[in-house]
Design an enzyme around this catalytic site. Structure first.
Site, mmCIF file in Angstrom:
data_model
loop_
_atom_site.group_PDB
_atom_site.id
_atom_site.type_symbol
_atom_site.label_atom_id
_atom_site.label_comp_id
_atom_site.label_asym_id
_atom_site.label_seq_id
_atom_site.Cartn_x
_atom_site.Cartn_y
_atom_site.Cartn_z
ATOM 1 C CG PHE A 27 -1.913 1.061 1.266
ATOM 2 C CD1 PHE A 27 -3.012 1.022 0.422
ATOM 3 C CD2 PHE A 27 -1.768 2.153 2.107
ATOM 4 C CE1 PHE A 27 -3.949 2.046 0.412
ATOM 5 C CE2 PHE A 27 -2.705 3.188 2.101
ATOM 6 C CZ PHE A 27 -3.789 3.137 1.251
ATOM 7 C CG ASP A 97 -0.497 -2.501 6.661
ATOM 8 O OD1 ASP A 97 -1.609 -2.772 7.172
ATOM 9 O OD2 ASP A 97 -0.294 -1.454 6.031
ATOM 10 C CE1 TYR A 122 -8.287 3.751 8.068
ATOM 11 C CE2 TYR A 122 -9.701 3.290 6.206
ATOM 12 C CZ TYR A 122 -8.472 3.642 6.706
ATOM 13 O OH TYR A 122 -7.441 3.881 5.859
ATOM 14 C CE LYS A 123 -8.464 -0.506 4.302
ATOM 15 N NZ LYS A 123 -9.296 0.105 3.239
ATOM 16 N NE ARG A 271 -10.338 -2.457 -2.047
ATOM 17 C CZ ARG A 271 -9.582 -1.712 -1.225
ATOM 18 N NH1 ARG A 271 -8.336 -2.055 -0.982
ATOM 19 N NH2 ARG A 271 -10.065 -0.619 -0.689
#
Lengths: 296, 296
Positions: A27, A97, A122-123, A271
């Protein structure tokens, strides 16, 4: 900030080693930070194409290897335990990560011997947009863990207002300033919801949702020019599925405008997020039907 | 994190200068960070006793001077414009901590020529406990501003997922990862409330509340062994008043247990917070009466 802290701490624990390893598919924030920390400390960054290449480059110069547990684009799951073992054999440390795995697939950092990890809430932890990040430091590194962003909440005696910084014992030394209390209420609720459902059941539903997307994609979308970018083997696929299409960028905008909230990921990825606590099978089927219509 | 970022940026803008200046009365997080950044970059920290001593130590080796605009204990207001001018004359940069001034007294960073500033939003901006911090970079430093905690939100093309980090133009480059959206809702509401009231009216009420505390303290508490630790001159006093008492630590606990929510500040300070948007005169009088009773 969490990644910056653990990366700096990891490098400090391996003095004399002058290389960081990460992959080009990682990322952006992770790659940018590896580059920044490398530049500020005079380290060389060894770029690899994916986690499978760690064994080929990790060696006596490797300070730390920074990888995502689940690839944010393909959803491929890295072999956390195996890669950590290889890195340790060469004397280096691992920084994982967990943004796309925490709350989605079981993670066993202690059991797998990971050194450091960071992640967002937050995912799959459902704590709301921009919710607080977290970091993990293996207990064997707690006493030696130092980080550059010192502050009163990480000091041994917070209200002592001491002349010099003395880190708190244990993980509390990882704190800096005052933590975001309002944001943590979201984390508390999100984590409680996940705990109630149970990570094994969440994972089972994620696998089934992913399988559902792959089956429908094969039947409806592959004939329209889509290809599957995620692993087909359930055990190697995280909680989302990415499809590729030559016209993905334009198509993504059309989909979003029509209520199918996917993420476009350059250069050609669509995605499909599948958070099991909030995503149902009928809704996935409806989204796939809509993609078929709009891409047809 | 904000202070770490601007301090690192300030030092990078003054290569060859090897000293940081701050005062021993500064807030612990500030002092700890000055120490940490000094240690990691091999700089010497010049400790002064208060903002008045800047002129005596700032010189050709000074990279940055880090001070609080309003002292967290005494509420003394530093001469932001005057000190900034002196530091600039010596070729250094200023970093101001606004935690106890933003939302309480008018601040004019651009007009006063400040280089950098940081602050919190959970005190006089009423954004809730642990609400997001902020930083300020004078526009003349925007293009040269670099900071070590790079991330996708500070990159020129956030969703470009580029191979290398390219900072966004302007202040957005100061961002790192994903900002705390839930926490920022609190900031939005707190700032809107302040804007509606107007900073000049807030300041006027803060001065009056402070004067009220001083008058009652002189009449009721000084005879009981208290002394006043805050400036008596209204123009030199921020939005709180600190009284000293030999038995302050124990007394603070008694006060809190009896509903008078002060802060104990070592070694002997009782800090009376006076946020004008939420604090009224009758309530201040009631608190002072209670202190008289309990300390009598």
């Amino acid at each position: 900030m969490c990644l910056y802290k653990v990366l700096r701490a990891a490098v400090a624990l391996r003095p004399g080693r002058d290389e960081l390893v990460t992959d080009t598919a990682n990322f952006p924030t992770d790659r940018f930070l590896v580059d920044s920390v490398g530049a500020e400390l005079g380290l060389t960054v060894r770029w690899i194409e994916g986690p499978d290449d760690v064994a080929a480059v990790a060696g006596p110069r490797t300070a730390a290897v920074v990888l995502s547990h689940v690839d944010y684009r393909s959803a491929a799951i890295a072999d956390l335990a195996g890669i950590t073992r290889v890195v340790h054999e060469r004397g280096g440390l691992t920084v994982w990560d967990l943004c796309h795995s925490v709350g989605s697939i079981p993670v066993a950092l202690d059991a797998d011997g990971a050194d450091f990890a960071v992640g967002c809430t937050y995912k799959f932890l459902n704590a709301g947009p921009g919710a607080p990040a977290f970091l993990y430091v293996n207990a064997r590194h707690h006493e030696a863990f130092g980080q550059p962003i010192t502050g009163w909440m990480g000091a041994a005696d917070t209200f002592g207002m001491a002349e010099r910084y003395v880190p708190a014992p244990g993980i509390r030394r990882a704190l800096s300033g005052t933590p975001p209390v309002l944001g943590m209420v979201g984390v508390q609720e999100g984590v409680a919801l996940l705990a109630e459902a149970g990570i094994e059941r969440v994972r089972a539903k994620a696998v089934a949702l992913g399988r559902w997307v792959l089956d429908l994609a094969d039947e409806w979308l592959v004939p329209l020019g889509f290809t599957v970018a995620s692993p087909r083997e359930d055990a190697r696929r995280g909680g989302h599925v990415t499809l590729r299409h030559p016209d993905a960028e334009r198509l993504s905008r059309v989909l979003i405008d029509n209520g199918v909230l996917i993420d476009f990921r350059r250069p050609d990825g669509i995605r499909i997020g599948l958070s099991p606590l909030t995503t149902g099978f009928t809704e996935v089927r409806a989204a796939m039907e809509r993609i078929r219509e709009l891409a047809g």
